[in-house]
Design an enzyme around this catalytic site. Structure first.
Site, PDB file in Angstrom:
ATOM      1  N   ALA A  87      25.210-100.879 -31.201  1.00  0.00           N
ATOM      2  CA  ALA A  87      25.071-101.720 -30.004  1.00  0.00           C
ATOM      3  C   ALA A  87      24.987-100.781 -28.803  1.00  0.00           C
ATOM      4  O   ALA A  87      26.001-100.446 -28.189  1.00  0.00           O
ATOM      5  CB  ALA A  87      26.252-102.681 -29.892  1.00  0.00           C
ATOM      6  N   TYR A  91      22.520-104.210 -25.892  1.00  0.00           N
ATOM      7  CA  TYR A  91      22.713-104.835 -27.205  1.00  0.00           C
ATOM      8  C   TYR A  91      24.182-105.119 -27.523  1.00  0.00           C
ATOM      9  O   TYR A  91      24.487-105.744 -28.539  1.00  0.00           O
ATOM     10  CB  TYR A  91      22.056-103.995 -28.305  1.00  0.00           C
ATOM     11  CG  TYR A  91      20.585-104.366 -28.518  1.00  0.00           C
ATOM     12  CD1 TYR A  91      19.698-104.414 -27.451  1.00  0.00           C
ATOM     13  CD2 TYR A  91      20.102-104.670 -29.788  1.00  0.00           C
ATOM     14  CE1 TYR A  91      18.357-104.749 -27.649  1.00  0.00           C
ATOM     15  CE2 TYR A  91      18.771-105.005 -29.989  1.00  0.00           C
ATOM     16  CZ  TYR A  91      17.905-105.049 -28.915  1.00  0.00           C
ATOM     17  OH  TYR A  91      16.585-105.393 -29.118  1.00  0.00           O
ATOM     18  N   ASP A 176      21.101-104.370 -38.614  1.00  0.00           N
ATOM     19  CA  ASP A 176      20.778-104.631 -37.207  1.00  0.00           C
ATOM     20  C   ASP A 176      21.898-105.474 -36.592  1.00  0.00           C
ATOM     21  O   ASP A 176      22.565-106.236 -37.294  1.00  0.00           O
ATOM     22  CB  ASP A 176      19.474-105.433 -37.103  1.00  0.00           C
ATOM     23  CG  ASP A 176      18.238-104.560 -37.031  1.00  0.00           C
ATOM     24  OD1 ASP A 176      18.332-103.359 -37.329  1.00  0.00           O
ATOM     25  OD2 ASP A 176      17.170-105.102 -36.669  1.00  0.00           O
ATOM     26  N   VAL A 177      22.018-105.413 -35.268  1.00  0.00           N
ATOM     27  CA  VAL A 177      23.078-106.180 -34.591  1.00  0.00           C
ATOM     28  C   VAL A 177      22.567-107.493 -34.004  1.00  0.00           C
ATOM     29  O   VAL A 177      23.360-108.401 -33.730  1.00  0.00           O
ATOM     30  CB  VAL A 177      23.745-105.332 -33.481  1.00  0.00           C
ATOM     31  CG1 VAL A 177      22.849-105.184 -32.248  1.00  0.00           C
ATOM     32  CG2 VAL A 177      25.096-105.903 -33.097  1.00  0.00           C
ATOM     33  N   ASP A 178      21.246-107.631 -33.843  1.00  0.00           N
ATOM     34  CA  ASP A 178      20.699-108.829 -33.205  1.00  0.00           C
ATOM     35  C   ASP A 178      20.574-109.950 -34.240  1.00  0.00           C
ATOM     36  O   ASP A 178      19.510-110.534 -34.455  1.00  0.00           O
ATOM     37  CB  ASP A 178      19.345-108.531 -32.542  1.00  0.00           C
ATOM     38  CG  ASP A 178      18.339-107.908 -33.498  1.00  0.00           C
ATOM     39  OD1 ASP A 178      18.748-107.378 -34.563  1.00  0.00           O
ATOM     40  OD2 ASP A 178      17.135-107.960 -33.193  1.00  0.00           O
ATOM     41  N   HIS A 198      11.726-107.702 -46.921  1.00  0.00           N
ATOM     42  CA  HIS A 198      11.434-108.113 -45.547  1.00  0.00           C
ATOM     43  C   HIS A 198      10.934-109.560 -45.541  1.00  0.00           C
ATOM     44  O   HIS A 198      10.055-109.905 -46.343  1.00  0.00           O
ATOM     45  CB  HIS A 198      10.370-107.173 -44.968  1.00  0.00           C
ATOM     46  CG  HIS A 198      10.216-107.278 -43.485  1.00  0.00           C
ATOM     47  ND1 HIS A 198       9.739-108.419 -42.876  1.00  0.00           N
ATOM     48  CD2 HIS A 198      10.482-106.390 -42.488  1.00  0.00           C
ATOM     49  CE1 HIS A 198       9.711-108.225 -41.560  1.00  0.00           C
ATOM     50  NE2 HIS A 198      10.161-107.003 -41.302  1.00  0.00           N
ATOM     51  N   GLU A 268      12.159 -98.024 -40.119  1.00  0.00           N
ATOM     52  CA  GLU A 268      11.758 -98.887 -41.240  1.00  0.00           C
ATOM     53  C   GLU A 268      10.675 -98.233 -42.098  1.00  0.00           C
ATOM     54  O   GLU A 268      10.668 -98.384 -43.321  1.00  0.00           O
ATOM     55  CB  GLU A 268      11.272-100.234 -40.694  1.00  0.00           C
ATOM     56  CG  GLU A 268      10.990-101.275 -41.751  1.00  0.00           C
ATOM     57  CD  GLU A 268      10.767-102.647 -41.117  1.00  0.00           C
ATOM     58  OE1 GLU A 268      11.733-103.419 -40.998  1.00  0.00           O
ATOM     59  OE2 GLU A 268       9.612-102.942 -40.730  1.00  0.00           O
TER      60      GLU A 268
HETATM   61  C1  2GW Z   1      15.431-101.993 -29.441  1.00  0.00           C
HETATM   62  C2  2GW Z   1      14.117-102.301 -29.073  1.00  0.00           C
HETATM   63  C3  2GW Z   1      13.763-102.415 -27.721  1.00  0.00           C
HETATM   64  C4  2GW Z   1      14.725-102.223 -26.773  1.00  0.00           C
HETATM   65  C5  2GW Z   1      16.027-101.912 -27.155  1.00  0.00           C
HETATM   66  C6  2GW Z   1      16.379-101.790 -28.474  1.00  0.00           C
HETATM   67  C7  2GW Z   1      17.752-101.491 -28.868  1.00  0.00           C
HETATM   68  C8  2GW Z   1      18.107-101.465 -30.212  1.00  0.00           C
HETATM   69  C9  2GW Z   1      18.787-101.281 -27.897  1.00  0.00           C
HETATM   70  O1  2GW Z   1      18.596-101.275 -26.670  1.00  0.00           O
HETATM   71  N1  2GW Z   1      20.067-101.078 -28.323  1.00  0.00           N
HETATM   72  C10 2GW Z   1      20.373-101.053 -29.654  1.00  0.00           C
HETATM   73  O2  2GW Z   1      21.552-100.907 -30.001  1.00  0.00           O
HETATM   74  N2  2GW Z   1      19.381-101.217 -30.593  1.00  0.00           N
HETATM   75  C11 2GW Z   1      19.748-101.110 -32.022  1.00  0.00           C
HETATM   76  O3  2GW Z   1      18.602-100.896 -32.814  1.00  0.00           O
HETATM   77  C12 2GW Z   1      20.372-102.448 -32.497  1.00  0.00           C
HETATM   78  O4  2GW Z   1      21.323-102.167 -33.497  1.00  0.00           O
HETATM   79  C13 2GW Z   1      19.170-103.153 -33.070  1.00  0.00           C
HETATM   80  O5  2GW Z   1      19.520-104.178 -33.982  1.00  0.00           O
HETATM   81  C14 2GW Z   1      18.420-101.987 -33.713  1.00  0.00           C
HETATM   82  C15 2GW Z   1      16.920-102.234 -33.946  1.00  0.00           C
HETATM   83  O6  2GW Z   1      16.332-102.782 -32.782  1.00  0.00           O
HETATM   84  P1  2GW Z   1      15.861-104.318 -32.739  1.00  0.00           P
HETATM   85  O7  2GW Z   1      16.829-105.117 -33.559  1.00  0.00           O
HETATM   86  O8  2GW Z   1      15.664-104.758 -31.348  1.00  0.00           O
HETATM   87  O9  2GW Z   1      14.471-104.235 -33.418  1.00  0.00           O
HETATM   88  P2  2GW Z   1      13.828-105.235 -34.531  1.00  0.00           P
HETATM   89  O10 2GW Z   1      14.660-106.460 -34.695  1.00  0.00           O
HETATM   90  O11 2GW Z   1      12.392-105.411 -34.223  1.00  0.00           O
HETATM   91  O12 2GW Z   1      14.050-104.303 -35.777  1.00  0.00           O
HETATM   92  C16 2GW Z   1      13.214-103.919 -36.832  1.00  0.00           C
HETATM   93  O13 2GW Z   1      12.424-102.778 -36.498  1.00  0.00           O
HETATM   94  C17 2GW Z   1      13.166-101.633 -36.074  1.00  0.00           C
HETATM   95  C18 2GW Z   1      12.210-100.494 -35.832  1.00  0.00           C
HETATM   96  O14 2GW Z   1      11.222-100.846 -34.894  1.00  0.00           O
HETATM   97  C19 2GW Z   1      14.201-101.217 -37.102  1.00  0.00           C
HETATM   98  O15 2GW Z   1      13.602-100.726 -38.267  1.00  0.00           O
HETATM   99  C20 2GW Z   1      15.066-102.413 -37.444  1.00  0.00           C
HETATM  100  O16 2GW Z   1      15.986-102.060 -38.465  1.00  0.00           O
HETATM  101  C21 2GW Z   1      14.201-103.562 -37.921  1.00  0.00           C
HETATM  102  O17 2GW Z   1      15.023-104.688 -38.215  1.00  0.00           O
HETATM  103 MN    MN Z   2      16.715-106.526 -35.130  1.00  0.00          MN
END
Ligand code: 2GW
Ligand code: MN
Length: 318
Positions: A87, A91, A176-178, A198, A268
Site C-alpha cells: 500500500a 493505496y 494486490d491491495v485494491d 487471470h 505480471e
Molecule cells: C498502480 C498503478 C497506477 C498508480 C498507482 C499504482 C499503485 C500500486 C500505487 O500507487 N500504490 C501501490 O501500492 N500499488 C500497488 O501495486 C498495490 O499493491 C496494487 O494492488 C499493486 C498493483 O497496482 P494496481 O492494483 O493498481 O494495478 P492492476 O490492478 O491493474 O494490477 C495488475 O497489473 C499490475 C501490473 O501492471 C500487477 O501485475 C498487478 O499484480 C495486476 O493485478
Molecule cells: Mn490491482
C-alpha cells in the site's frame, strides 16, 4: 480392561470415502463387497471445468475438495501463512476493507501474519484481529513511477523472504491491495508454488494471452508456448519457492531495465514467463481473483476475492 482401547493417534475423521471407480466400472470382485452408498462416486467432482493440468497440478474450483479434511491436516501442522500486500502512497485507502474482509474470509482458524509494505505507516488502520493473527508493518520507500511500484514488489518480497519470512511463516500469499475478500480463501490454495488464472483469460486461446511478445525482453514468451495466463495479483507458495520466483523475476526485470525495456504488463509478464518454465504445483481458478465487470458466469460457484472499482483519476494518477 480399558487400556486395550488406548490409541496413540487419538483422532477421528468422519466423511464419505472417496471412490476410485464409477460404479459401472467396478470389477465383479468389488461388486460382491459393495455395501456403501455409491452416490458419491469420485468424491466432489466437477465435470464442467478442468480440475488437473497435464503436469498433475490440481486446479482449485469450489466443489472439488473437502475443506474439513484440508483444515484438519494444516491445523495438525500448525501452519502459519504470510499474506503480503503493498500500500504505497494513496493505496493505503484500500487497507481497511482489505484487512476487515481478510479477517472474515482468509485462512479462518489458521495462524496468519499480514505483511503490509507501505511508505505511510501512520495510515495503516487498526483493524481488530482474531487470535493467532498479526499485522506487521514494513516501511519501504516510494517510487515515482507506478510501474516501478508494482514491479519492485518482486525485489522486496524476495529480500524479506530471506531476512524474515523464512523464520516466521511456512507459506506466502502475495496479492494486490485494491481488492476485497468476498468468500472463503483457505488452505486449499496452499502448495509449493501456486498461481491464479487471470479472470480475463481463463478460457482464452494461447495466441490471445497478453504475454510479452518482444523477443528482446526477458519476459518474452513465444506464441507456441504457455499453458495459462496468470494474474499478477495472486500467487504464492512456500517461502523457498516464492524466494526463487521473486529472485528470477526481479533479475529478469533488471536485465530489461539496463536495456531500456519494460515488459508490457510489468511484474505480471515476468511472472507469466516464470510459470511457463517452472510450473506451479497448484492453480487457483478465477474464483480467487474476480472482477465483476465480467459478470458472474455459471461456472463460478463462489467469488472469493474481488477487484474493487478504482477511481483512476483520484487514486492512481497514472
Ligand atoms: C498502480 C498503478 C497506477 C498508480 C498507482 C499504482 C499503485 C500500486 C500505487 O500507487 N500504490 C501501490 O501500492 N500499488 C500497488 O501495486 C498495490 O499493491 C496494487 O494492488 C499493486 C498493483 O497496482 P494496481 O492494483 O493498481 O494495478 P492492476 O490492478 O491493474 O494490477 C495488475 O497489473 C499490475 C501490473 O501492471 C500487477 O501485475 C498487478 O499484480 C495486476 O493485478
Ligand atoms: Mn490491482
Amino acid at each position: 480392561g480399558n487400556h486395550f482401547l488406548f490409541s496413540y493417534f487419538s483422532f477421528r475423521m468422519i466423511y464419505t470415502k472417496p471412490q476410485t471407480l464409477k460404479p459401472s466400472q467396478l470389477p465383479p470382485y468389488f461388486l460382491l463387497l459393495q455395501c456403501d452408498s455409491k452416490e458419491n462416486f469420485l468424491f466432489h467432482r466437477r465435470s464442467d471445468v478442468l480440475m488437473m493440468t497435464p503436469w498433475f497440478a490440481p486446479i482449485v474450483w469450489e466443489g472439488t475438495y473437502n475443506s474439513e479434511i484440508l483444515n484438519e491436516q494444516f491445523r495438525r501442522r500448525n501452519v502459519t501463512v504470510g499474506l503480503t500486500v503493498f500500500a504505497i502512497k494513496k493505496y493505503t485507502v484500500f487497507l481497511n476493507k482489505f484487512l476487515e474482509t481478510a479477517e472474515t474470509y482468509f485462512m479462518v482458524g489458521h495462524r496468519v501474519n499480514y505483511y503490509i509494505f507501505t511508505d505511510r505507516p501512520e495510515e495503516v488502520p487498526k483493524v481488530p484481529l482474531k487470535e493467532g493473527r498479526n499485522v506487521v508493518v514494513l516501511q519501504v520507500q516510494n517510487y515515482p513511477r507506478w510501474q516501478e511500484i508494482s514491479m519492485r514488489r518482486m525485489e522486496l518480497i524476495n529480500s524479506f523472504s530471506q531476512q524474515r519470512f523464512i523464520n516466521e511463516v511456512s507459506y506466502l500469499v502475495c496479492v494486490d491491495v485494491d481488492m476485497r475478500f468476498n468468500d472463503q480463501v483457505g488452505v486449499e490454495i496452499l502448495s509449493n508454488l501456486f498461481g491464479t488464472l487471470h479472470p480475463h483469460f481463463y478460457a482464452a486461446e494461447r495466441q490471445s494471452f497478453t504475454y510479452e511478445r518482444r523477443p528482446a525482453s526477458q519476459a518474452y514468451v513465444p506464441r507456441d508456448e504457455g499453458d495459462f495466463y496468470y494474474a499478477g495479483g495472486f500467487f504464492g507458495g512456500t517461502v523457498m519457492e516464492v524466494y526463487k520466483l521473486t529472485k528470477k523475476c526481479h533479475e529478469a526485470m533488471m536485465v530489461d531495465k539496463a536495456k531500456g525495456i519494460e515488459a508490457i504488463w510489468q511484474d505480471e509478464s515476468y511472472l507469466n514467463k516464470y510459470f511457463v518454465y517452472y510450473k506451479p504445483t497448484k492453480i487457483l481458478s478465477p474464483e480467487y481473483l474476480w472482477d465483476d465487470d465480467l459478470g458472474r458466469p455459471e461456472i463460478l460457484k463462489k467469488i472469493r476475492f474481488l477487484a474493487l472499482p478504482k477511481n483512476h483519476a483520484a487514486i492512481r494518477n497514472k
